[in-house]
Enzyme design. Structure first.
Site, short mmCIF file in Angstrom:
data_model
loop_
_atom_site.label_atom_id
_atom_site.label_comp_id
_atom_site.label_asym_id
_atom_site.label_seq_id
_atom_site.Cartn_x
_atom_site.Cartn_y
_atom_site.Cartn_z
N LYS A 138 1.17 -1.02 -0.10
CA LYS A 138 -0.24 -0.06 0.14
C LYS A 138 0.67 1.11 -0.15
CE LYS A 138 1.03 1.89 3.66
NZ LYS A 138 0.77 2.34 4.64
N HIS A 168 -0.90 -4.90 5.96
CA HIS A 168 -0.64 -5.77 6.81
C HIS A 168 -1.73 -5.53 7.99
CE1 HIS A 168 0.96 -1.61 8.91
NE2 HIS A 168 1.41 -2.88 10.05
N GLU A 206 -0.23 7.40 16.52
CA GLU A 206 0.83 6.31 17.25
C GLU A 206 1.36 7.37 18.05
OE1 GLU A 206 2.38 4.16 14.12
OE2 GLU A 206 1.88 5.23 13.02
N HIS A 230 -5.31 1.42 5.57
CA HIS A 230 -5.34 -0.25 6.97
C HIS A 230 -7.07 0.09 7.93
CE1 HIS A 230 -1.82 -0.73 6.30
NE2 HIS A 230 -0.99 1.03 6.70
N LYS A 329 0.24 10.97 13.95
CA LYS A 329 1.98 10.49 14.61
C LYS A 329 2.21 11.76 15.60
CE LYS A 329 3.17 7.84 10.64
NZ LYS A 329 3.66 6.50 11.36
O1 LIG Z 1 1.56 0.79 7.16
C1 LIG Z 1 1.83 1.33 7.62
O2 LIG Z 1 1.94 1.51 9.60
C2 LIG Z 1 2.04 2.09 10.40
C3 LIG Z 1 1.58 1.32 11.91
O3 LIG Z 1 1.64 0.33 11.73
P1 LIG Z 1 2.26 -0.93 12.60
O4 LIG Z 1 2.31 -2.22 12.57
O5 LIG Z 1 3.70 -0.66 12.40
O6 LIG Z 1 1.83 -0.43 14.15
C4 LIG Z 1 2.84 3.48 10.25
O7 LIG Z 1 3.68 3.73 11.93
C5 LIG Z 1 3.22 3.15 9.10
O8 LIG Z 1 3.44 5.32 9.10
C6 LIG Z 1 2.23 3.16 8.69
O9 LIG Z 1 2.66 3.03 6.91
#
Ligand SMILES: O=C1O[C@H](COP(=O)(O)O)[C@@H](O)[C@H](O)[C@H]1O
Length: 466
Positions: A138, A168, A206, A230, A329
């Site tokens: 993605k 994911h 996050e 997601h 973020k």
């Molecule tokens: O795909 C992404 O996911 C992460 C957050 O997922 P995590 O499993 O690493 O907690 C995100 O930090 C990132 O920016 C984004 O591209």
């Protein structure tokens, strides 16, 4: 549509082998897979434009050892390991590489969408292995129209069940657990509708900031990075109709049903969306610079680092319930969860005292064991107190990327995104992107380490009008 039979020994070709994604997520994911299934056959080929062959073997070894893959398995993988310097956009270099491979081959595009699309174009008309699978990171394409065009382009190479659009979050155990929990409990299924649920919040806040990813993130922003992919996938699972069975076609059809019915709240991006960007601040003991001072950021782009979009799933089950999607973020609190807020009871018996709060079910979204919190009213003996029942389920052996890769290597698309789902997700957010580009929604600011801007709260009536 059935999955190709499980391969004995697939070849995984990682395009973008020296990139951040390969190092941070793909190789550790493969590591957890081989640590739990050390006999699994796998040939790894790293591909990059630069000659990184010398570092490739070291990188693979380190990442596998970090995940405690047994030494014999590490040596077996390294003995087969290859690195190819290929310019994906030049002539037939990629097609020549792929055409020379035997057995099931997974081409994993760990690349930005524009490069992925151009590289796929180079494969058109080439003599490709019959069991070629395309795994695409993605964001998938750049908008609804480009996603539809890209889907058509991919279908000229391989059939849909050999295309794996990676998200994911679908590998986070939470989601399958969520489906299991929701549909195996009569007390939940009975109340899973607009009659009983007031609001659904899907949050992924996050405390990480940019972490050196400006090259990608500054052109994506929180909306494309997290919500388009997601969080809309999570929404589709939370809101889906009951599946008859857990399989790829069934779940993807039911997700498509939800996404097709999803609209911005009030059909108005100005009402439905909020965006903001972090300024300098402190998170724990880390000093975080202003986003615009981060290396590689172009301040004139106005990239948001926090996005919130409220949508409505316009079906008989859900109309009237705000679904609040939010991710950002550099926030002070890590909130990664699905929060279901139930409606108040219609009548509270006179004589009960204290403050009745709404019942809430909170399911954690972070990798690792799934936490469930159920907040309910209890009385002692007539005074209402809110109590939280908590439990933890599962101890996933695989990282989310390991889970997703296992499906791809086995030819099972269950934990990946179907083409129409990707187009619909873009369709839902495109109006927001348009409004933001025209500055119809202000870009607010929040200090890193804070909870984000004030005034973004949403209630059962939806977001406040500006
Ligand atoms: O795909 C992404 O996911 C992460 C957050 O997922 P995590 O499993 O690493 O907690 C995100 O930090 C990132 O920016 C984004 O591209």
């Amino acid at each position: 549509m059935s999955a190709p039979s499980s391969p004995a020994h697939p070849t995984l070709v990682i395009l973008g082998a020296s990139g951040d994604l390969t190092q941070r997520l793909l190789l550790p994911g493969i590591g957890t897979l081989l640590a739990t299934q050390p006999e699994r056959g796998l040939t790894l080929i790293g591909v990059d434009r630069e000659d990184r062959g010398a570092e490739w073997a070291e990188l693979v070894r380190t990442r596998l050892e970090e995940q405690e893959v047994p030494a014999a398995t590490v040596e077996r993988v390294l003995a087969d390991l290859r690195f190819e310097q290929v310019d994906l956009l030049q002539g037939t270099q990629l097609a020549d590489l792929v055409g020379g491979l035997e057995g099931p081959v997974v081409l994993y595009f760990a690349l930005p969408p524009a490069v992925t699309m151009a590289a796929c174009e180079q494969l058109r008309g080439a003599d490709l292995p019959s069991d070629l699978r395309l795994a695409l990171e993605k964001p998938f394409a750049e908008g609804a129209e480009s996603a539809a065009e890209f889907n058509a382009q991919l279908l000229q190479l391989v059939p849909e069940n050999q295309i794996f659009r990676v998200d994911h979050f679908l590998g986070v155990a939470t989601l399958l657990n969520f489906i299991g929990m929701r549909f195996s409990n009569r007390i939940l299924e009975k109340v899973w509708n607009a009659e009983d649920i007031a609001m659904v919040e899907i949050t992924y806040d996050e405390d990480l900031a940019l972490e050196g990813r400006a090259g990608y993130y500054d052109t994506a922003g929180a909306l494309r990075d997290m919500l388009q992919s997601h969080l809309l996938q999570v929404l589709a699972i939370v809101a889906m109709e009951p599946p008859a069975r857990i399989d790829a076609d069934e779940l993807r059809d039911l997700k498509a049903h939800v996404l097709n019915a999803t609209r911005l709240w009030g059909d108005d991006p100005v009402v439905a969306s909020r965006r903001a960007r972090y300024t300098a601040g402190v998170i724990g003991d880390r000093e975080v610079p202003d986003y615009t001072a981060e290396e590689g950021v172009d301040p004139s782009r106005g990239t948001e680092t926090l996005a919130q979009v409220v949508v409505e799933v316009q079906t008989n089950r859900w109309t009237g319930v705000p679904f609040v999607l939010r991710s950002g973020k550099a926030l002070g609190e890590k909130a990664k969860e699905v929060r279901i807020t139930f409606r108040d009871v219609r009548h509270l018996p006179a004589g009960l005292t204290g403050q009745q709060g709404p019942d809430q079910l909170v399911v954690s979204l972070k990798p690792g064991p799934v936490e469930l919190h159920l907040t309910m009213n209890a009385t002692d003996p007539t005074r209402i107190e809110q109590k939280v029942l908590t439990t933890t389920v599962g101890e996933p052996e695989l990282l989310p990327y390991g889970e997703v890769l296992a499906g791809i290597l086995d030819g099972d698309p269950l934990l990946t995104v179907r083409g129409d789902n990707a187009v619909q997700s873009w369709r839902i957010i495109e109006q927001v992107l348009g409004a933001w580009e025209c500055d119809e929604v202000p870009l607010e600011e929040y200090a890193a380490g804070s909870a984000g801007p004030a005034g973004w709260d949403v209630g059962p009536e939806g977001p406040a009008r500006r």
